[in-house]
Write an enzyme that holds these catalytic residues in place. Sequence first.
Site, PDB file in Angstrom:
ATOM      1  CG  HIS A  33      81.323  -9.696  80.655  1.00 15.62           C
ATOM      2  ND1 HIS A  33      81.035  -8.832  81.584  1.00 15.62           N
ATOM      3  CD2 HIS A  33      82.597  -9.630  80.665  1.00 15.62           C
ATOM      4  CE1 HIS A  33      81.957  -8.122  81.993  1.00 15.62           C
ATOM      5  NE2 HIS A  33      82.975  -8.517  81.180  1.00 15.62           N
TER       6      HIS A  33
HETATM    7  O1  RIB Z   1      81.704  -6.015  77.645  1.00 12.01           O
HETATM    8  C1  RIB Z   1      81.519  -7.526  77.701  1.00 12.01           C
HETATM    9  C2  RIB Z   1      81.110  -8.014  76.602  1.00 12.01           C
HETATM   10  O2  RIB Z   1      81.949  -7.512  75.518  1.00 12.01           O
HETATM   11  C3  RIB Z   1      81.373  -9.432  76.297  1.00 12.01           C
HETATM   12  O3  RIB Z   1      80.449  -9.945  75.564  1.00 12.01           O
HETATM   13  C4  RIB Z   1      82.674  -9.738  75.844  1.00 12.01           C
HETATM   14  O4  RIB Z   1      82.714 -11.026  75.145  1.00 12.01           O
HETATM   15  C5  RIB Z   1      82.655  -8.677  74.766  1.00 12.01           C
HETATM   16  O5  RIB Z   1      81.875  -8.937  73.594  1.00 12.01           O
END
Ligand code: RIB
Length: 313
Positions: free
Chosen positions: A243
């Site tokens: 992500h």
């Molecule tokens: O949903 C994914 C996000 O939530 C990413 O930033 C992960 O590190 C968590 O913070």
Amino acid sequence: MPPRKIIIDTDPGQDDAVAILLALASPEELDVLAITVVAGNVPLIKTSRNARVVCELAGRPDMPVHEGCGHPLERMLITAEHVHGKSGLDGCDLPEPTMPVSDLSAVEAIIHQVRRHPPGTVTLCPLGPLTNIATALKRAPDIAGRLAGIVLMGGGFFEGGNITPAAEFNIYVDPEAADIVMQSGVDITMMPLDVTHQALITREWLDRIAALGTPVSRAVCGWLDFYERFDIEKYGGNGGPLHDPCVIAHLLKPGLFEGRFINVEIETASDLTRGMTVADWWGVSGRAPNANFIAKVDAPAFFDLLADRLARL
Ligand code: RIB
Ligand code: CA
């Protein structure tokens, strides 16, 4: 062209850690002014420790690390140890950091950095809940007009949610903060699950990173081996989504991504759909667009970029 000045606001988190490494491996393009930490994946004391572990791993014990908000604006903190482990950086044991935490709070550091640099030169890169960003915007409304932009990881629409059927974790944890950010008028680029779920780790790529044989590559492989198990069990065996590195990759090579400037609103009232990012992809609401909602990435090129830059550390 001088490197772009950025502040990374983060809740490490293995994917945050890889994003920080990517940024620190790219000094020609990115001048990381500071790292501000927020409670999210794990409580603040751990995100602060983890951010400093990553900075020292990258050979940057000089990096200013500022501690921010320990809980959302109005709600109880919800964490994600089920994904990231108890430490938030499970998968590779690294020494406790010796670099200090700055005396300046994250919120004051964000305000100070945005005010001290010329208007339009500082970009905020939130990788966790938006509590620090929203607090800074509330405390110093003038910074909204000075920011070059905000490139954040959060939200999801066609892809649904990952912490509830409707909401992605970063927005879900602090929907009121997300709403303040989305209404701020700042130039916002949003990296939702719709795009980050295309950036799926493969065994071949992990083997490529392992072959680097460096302390950084060993840490990245250990972290991601641990981190991806949750998504593989949940979504099936296609690998875990990276992500947060999508945010930094967009700064480095925006041409790898495609999106649309649309209206995105945050659900803050409903318990059922708390934190949902209501993305008006087809422009049916008549509401003014407020975000560049990214929906596609050239995943092979993204992973090539990431591997090339990690090899530098
Ligand atoms: O949903 C994914 C996000 O939530 C990413 O930033 C992960 O590190 C968590 O913070
Ligand atoms: Ca994160």
